[in-house]
Design an enzyme around this catalytic site. Structure first.
Site, short mmCIF file in Angstrom:
data_model
loop_
_atom_site.label_atom_id
_atom_site.label_comp_id
_atom_site.label_asym_id
_atom_site.label_seq_id
_atom_site.Cartn_x
_atom_site.Cartn_y
_atom_site.Cartn_z
N HIS A 76 8.94 -2.91 -3.65
CA HIS A 76 8.31 -3.83 -2.69
C HIS A 76 9.25 -4.92 -2.18
CE1 HIS A 76 7.67 -5.84 -6.50
NE2 HIS A 76 6.65 -5.06 -6.84
N LYS A 115 -4.51 -0.05 -13.05
CA LYS A 115 -3.40 0.91 -13.16
C LYS A 115 -3.82 2.18 -13.89
CE LYS A 115 -0.32 -2.09 -11.56
NZ LYS A 115 0.18 -1.93 -10.17
N ASP A 173 -3.87 -2.84 -5.57
CA ASP A 173 -4.68 -2.50 -6.74
C ASP A 173 -4.97 -3.70 -7.65
OD1 ASP A 173 -2.29 -2.91 -8.08
OD2 ASP A 173 -2.03 -0.83 -8.71
N ASN A 223 0.83 -1.21 0.00
CA ASN A 223 0.00 0.00 0.00
C ASN A 223 0.87 1.26 0.00
OD1 ASN A 223 -2.56 1.40 0.29
ND2 ASN A 223 -1.98 1.81 2.42
N GLY A 224 1.97 1.22 -0.73
CA GLY A 224 2.90 2.36 -0.70
C GLY A 224 2.67 3.38 -1.79
#
Length: 503
Positions: free
Chosen positions: A218, A391, A248, A109-110
């Site tokens: 990540h 996206k 997402d 969730n960055g």
């Protein structure tokens, strides 16, 4: 080779080594300076972050040439890529609840929603019936916890960009049956491409300072999860595996069959890592793939491929699968490998140009690249439905449409759709920002029979429009096309100027 050539080679190697040491020493001095601008807890966090960064920077300076030798790459053996159909054919045991109680769901969730024209974390963009990515995730896990009477916690890996906003939003889930934890991934300094020194002058991340820092991909999950203390906390609570995915990716739900497959591997071949892969299409030619290399499963990314072999890498005949970034990983193995410093993930050098025109690089790693370090790693070839990333606004149109139905936070393809594949949708730049996208649709069109949609220019859609087959709508510069309410477009090309005037 002459003695002189030999000496000059040795001299060059010695010079390069001196240069590397010089860059490393200068970088360490600059990092020490930055630490003096912080106090207390911030200084302690930054110290841990900088240790990880120093290690990455040291490895970056050592890198010589591509990280893989092309002739050593082999197709993975069939027994290491398990077909999902066979896994799903197994009957779920009564002990599935016990397996769920050993599981933790981790969402990456960055990321911010800036590429879709939104402020704040991407996870708070509304994607379906006013539900955000985060809402859907919470609904899915709550449904699991209630159905099986278990405690599957949700963990969010935030970045310094998303942490504050996410924590405020989490208050709305206080009364949901989901325990939610967060931890922050590291914060690394962007590097001036010319001087190989940090751009940052202090540890501030707001205002003018924001451009000087970045979350390092990540792959940082292993170190930051460990450093947060949450890894040990979850192990102490009896948790054994994490299911990691991008927030997402709306197809990345907890799959009971894969979980059962993971938990029932023979004790002497206990699987520490499963990567979900899916069949590659022409749209996925840049996606990372699994290969056999030095008798280990390994993730091969396009950035690692020698230029002469890029077309071969993109081929859908040689490399038939790609990584969805849905991963099942042993917590105990993460702890062991981190403490042994044994991850050794390939470095991704990501060049950027800041607003002022300064060229910088950021050093990143990918979570899936650690697969080679884990014991008895497997790939599972899953249906395409488990890879549903949002996206762009083109992706958003698909998930908002009647192609999907929503049940307990999960999206499933409508049974009325005759083909298992989704239509190919390409919306032009007028639709890029979510706000503009929503303004251009009075209601989302019926797309059950759509194969291909291309929209370019100033185009709007009235209510109850139906799109079938191949539809191409092109408004040239200065023109506008309004698709009228109730219109049925089947295998149509619409161009020119079509205004629906108010009467």
């Amino acid at each position: 080779m002459s003695v002189f050539e030999d000496l000059s080679k040795a001299g060059m190697a010695e010079f390069q080594e001196k240069l590397r040491l010089q860059h490393e020493t200068s970088m360490h001095k600059e990092l020490e300076k930055l630490l003096t601008t912080a106090k207390g807890a911030e200084q302690e966090i930054s110290k841990k972050d900088f240790e990880g960064f120093k290690n990455l920077f040291h490895r970056f300076l050592q890198v010589k040439g591509p990280s893989v030798k092309w002739d050593k790459i082999h197709k993975p053996p069939e027994d290491l890529i398990h077909p999902y159909d066979k896994i799903k054919a197994q009957v779920l045991p009564d002990s599935v609840a016990a397996s769920l109680n050993k599981l933790v769901v981790v969402k990456l969730n960055g990321g911010l929603g800036t590429s879709m024209g939104c402020k704040g974390p991407k996870s708070v963009i509304s994607v379906r019936n006013e539900n955000t990515f985060l809402d859907l995730t919470v609904h899915q896990i709550e449904h699991l916890n209630k159905t099986f009477n278990v405690d599957v916690p949700l963990v969010l890996m935030n970045s310094f960009n998303t942490d504050e906003d996410t924590k405020k939003i989490l208050q709305k889930y206080t009364h949901h049956r989901v325990h939610i934890h967060t931890f922050n991934q590291s914060r690394y300094p962007r590097i001036n491409k010319e001087s190989l020194l940090p751009v940052a002058k202090d540890l501030g991340v707001h205002g003018d300072h924001g451009d000087a820092w970045y979350p390092p991909g990540h792959g940082d999950i292993y170190a930051s999860f460990y450093n947060s203390g949450l890894l040990d906390q979850l192990i102490a609570a009896g948790k054994e595996y994490i299911f990691v995915s991008n927030i997402d990716n709306l197809g990345a739900t907890v799959d009971l069959f894969i979980l059962n497959h993971l938990m029932t591997q023979p004790k002497d071949k206990r699987c520490e890592f499963i990567m979900e892969v899916t069949d590659k299409t022409r749209a996925d030619v840049k996606g990372g793939t699994l290969i056999q290399y030095d008798d280990k499963l390994r993730l091969l990314e396009i950035a690692q491929v020698p230029k002469a072999h890029v077309d071969e890498f993109k081929s859908v005949t040689k490399f038939k699968i790609f990584n969805t970034n849905n991963l099942w990983i042993s917590l105990a193995a993460i702890k062991r490998l981190h403490e042994q410093n044994a991850m050794d993930m390939e470095i991704i050098v990501n060049p950027k140009t800041l607003d002022g025109g300064l060229n910088v690089i950021q050093l990143e790693t990918a979570v899936g690249a650690a697969i080679k370090a884990f014991d008895n790693a497997l790939g599972v070839n899953v249906p395409r439905s488990r890879f549903l990333p949002v996206k762009t606004s083109s992706d958003l149109l698909l998930v908002m449409s009647n192609l999907y139905s929503l049940d307990a936070g999960s999206l499933t393809m409508s049974k009325k759709r005759e083909f298992p594949s989704t239509p190919h949708v390409k919306l032009g730049s007028s639709f890029t920002k979510v706000h503009d996208f929503l303004m251009r649709f009075e209601s989302i069109p019926d797309m059950l029979e759509l194969d291909h949609l291309t929209v370019s220019g100033d185009v709007t859609f009235g209510k109850n429009v139906s799109l079938k087959g191949t539809v191409i709508i092109i408004a040239n510069h200065g023109d506008r096309i309004d698709i009228p309410a109730g219109a049925v477009l089947e295998n149509k090309i619409v161009s020119g100027n079509l205004r629906i005037l108010d009467h």
